[in-house]
Design an enzyme around this catalytic site. Sequence first.
Site, PDB file in Angstrom:
ATOM      1  N   ASP A  12       0.867  -1.163   0.000  1.00  0.00           N
ATOM      2  CA  ASP A  12       0.000   0.000   0.000  1.00  0.00           C
ATOM      3  C   ASP A  12       0.919   1.232   0.000  1.00  0.00           C
ATOM      4  O   ASP A  12       2.112   1.128   0.298  1.00  0.00           O
ATOM      5  CB  ASP A  12      -0.886  -0.043   1.253  1.00  0.00           C
ATOM      6  CG  ASP A  12      -1.718   1.190   1.421  1.00  0.00           C
ATOM      7  OD1 ASP A  12      -2.378   1.585   0.444  1.00  0.00           O
ATOM      8  OD2 ASP A  12      -1.713   1.770   2.522  1.00  0.00           O
ATOM      9  N   ASP A  14      -0.152   5.164   0.952  1.00  0.00           N
ATOM     10  CA  ASP A  14      -0.398   6.094   2.055  1.00  0.00           C
ATOM     11  C   ASP A  14      -0.566   5.335   3.368  1.00  0.00           C
ATOM     12  O   ASP A  14      -1.419   4.464   3.485  1.00  0.00           O
ATOM     13  CB  ASP A  14      -1.667   6.898   1.789  1.00  0.00           C
ATOM     14  CG  ASP A  14      -1.596   7.668   0.477  1.00  0.00           C
ATOM     15  OD1 ASP A  14      -1.024   8.760   0.476  1.00  0.00           O
ATOM     16  OD2 ASP A  14      -2.106   7.151  -0.529  1.00  0.00           O
TER      17      ASP A  14
END
Length: 235
Positions: A12, A14
Amino acid sequence: MNLQSIQAIAFDLDGTLVDSVPDLAASANAMRVELGLPELPRDIVQSYVGDGIAVLVHRSLTADHHGTADDDLLERGFPIFMRHYAHNIANATRPYPETETGLELLKTLGLPLAVVTNKSEMLAVKLLKELNLMDYFSIVVGGDTLPERKPAPEPLRHAAEVMGVPPENMLMVGDSHNDFLAAKAAGCPSVGVLFGYGDMTELSRNEATKPDWLINKLPEIYEQLRGTEQQVSFE
């Protein structure tokens, strides 16, 4: 988790690779101020992150995690947010400590790496380039790359297919319920970062969002994978 089976890793963005809340909050508040609305505390904006820019804008406009802005407000607000964020995407956003070291170490193992994020592909690529992280990754799958985004499994399956590995041999590293729901749906083992935006204690209480393994820093993944002869089961 059988570490010997790991052939690729997806991350991922953020809250996992980078702390982007300062710039997201600044853009959300620039939008609100231009529309005559009061600014929101940074921690409130942080709680809105994880489901893509469009959802973040809706939540920021309504100051409600479940809010949906009316069409007129959204039509005025969304371009303001996008303009401000595109020009200020890396003002204060930085990789988490030891992120670059961890990526460098993992590349020495010959593993292809991917970013699978709900951020738009254009913004994700722009941010990775501005932070000099882009060259670590074989593919970036954004929230608008495919018809489905996390927590659907399709983005992870797509990344695995492009990198030429079965999903069950790709590790997903994330910080939110979307990451772990997507990983379980795709059949990927998962790692949760303790320094991100998600509450790992809370996520771990639910079997549907419980990661297979928790880490304090990315080099820990390398340290475990380096021992290719071991097979470890994490609780």
